[in-house]
Design a protein around this motif. Structure first.
Motif, PDB file in Angstrom:
ATOM      1  N   HIS A  19      17.969  59.839  38.378  1.00 20.48           N
ATOM      2  CA  HIS A  19      18.479  58.613  38.232  1.00 20.48           C
ATOM      3  C   HIS A  19      19.561  58.504  37.734  1.00 20.48           C
ATOM      4  CE1 HIS A  19      14.366  56.039  37.306  1.00 20.48           C
ATOM      5  NE2 HIS A  19      14.443  56.535  38.635  1.00 20.48           N
ATOM      6  N   MET A  30      18.584  51.598  34.665  1.00 24.15           N
ATOM      7  CA  MET A  30      18.795  52.925  35.359  1.00 24.15           C
ATOM      8  C   MET A  30      18.094  52.716  36.704  1.00 24.15           C
ATOM      9  SD  MET A  30      16.440  55.398  33.096  1.00 24.15           S
ATOM     10  CE  MET A  30      14.442  54.542  32.918  1.00 24.15           C
ATOM     11  N   HIS A  70      20.153  61.612  35.076  1.00 25.68           N
ATOM     12  CA  HIS A  70      19.001  62.323  34.541  1.00 25.68           C
ATOM     13  C   HIS A  70      18.009  62.309  35.544  1.00 25.68           C
ATOM     14  CE1 HIS A  70      18.262  58.113  33.472  1.00 25.68           C
ATOM     15  NE2 HIS A  70      17.066  58.248  33.730  1.00 25.68           N
ATOM     16  N   MET A 125      14.127  61.733  36.227  1.00 26.09           N
ATOM     17  CA  MET A 125      12.988  60.797  35.549  1.00 26.09           C
ATOM     18  C   MET A 125      11.879  61.201  36.031  1.00 26.09           C
ATOM     19  SD  MET A 125      13.699  57.835  33.955  1.00 26.09           S
ATOM     20  CE  MET A 125      12.425  57.522  32.866  1.00 26.09           C
TER      21      MET A 125
HETATM   22 CU   LIG Z   1      15.664  57.034  34.428  1.00 27.94          CU
END
Ligand SMILES: [Cu+2]
Length: 155
Positions: free
Chosen positions: A83, A95, A117, A119
């Protein structure tokens, strides 16, 4: 040492310190591998069963070429995605899945809260502080890399 030289030294020092933003500073903390990809300082947020979590890390690409993250999985989650965080306007952040899972050669990409990141969704277990999450990353050149990320609430 005359005044001119001293002034130049100070100017040089100022440029060096003002250039070391958070992103470039983290690049200098790590030694790139001779080839392939290494993951450093991975950690995950706590999460509830059926809920979500995020994994953060530094991706060190020691190869000369850009590598692409082609798949992500974890035994702890039903769905795992890369993400990116984006500005939705009016002070709201959102996001979404990154459409550019590229990791440039000879550089460090940092995943951090408020940025890129991994997820974890559909968690099949509770992730409490002190637990560990296993994450499998598959890169087109570097192949499969398994990371064990400790769960903690602060970075
Ligand atoms: Cu995320």
């Amino acid at each position: 040492m005359n005044k001119y030289i001293i002034a130049t030294l100070f100017a040089g020092l100022f440029i060096i310190t003002s250039c070391s933003s958070e992103e470039t500073a983290s690049e200098h903390e790590f030694i790139l591998p001779d080839e392939g990809i290494e993951i450093a300082e991975a950690w995950a947020r706590p999460g509830r069963e059926n809920g979500v979590s995020a994994v953060y890390m530094h991706v060190l690409n020691g190869s000369a070429d850009t590598d692409t993250l082609v798949s992500l999985s974890s035994p702890s989650a039903g769905l795992v995605e890369l993400h990116e965080t984006f500005d939705r306007g009016e002070g709201m952040m959102g996001m979404r899945e990154s459409e550019e899972p590229y990791f440039p050669g000879k550089s460090v990409v940092t995943m951090r809260p408020g940025g890129l990141h991994v997820m974890l969704m559909q968690l099949n277990e509770v992730l409490t502080e002190g637990a560990e999450v296993e994450l499998n990353l598959v890169f087109s050149h570097a192949g499969e890399i398994t990371v064990t990320a400790p769960v903690r609430s602060q970075d």
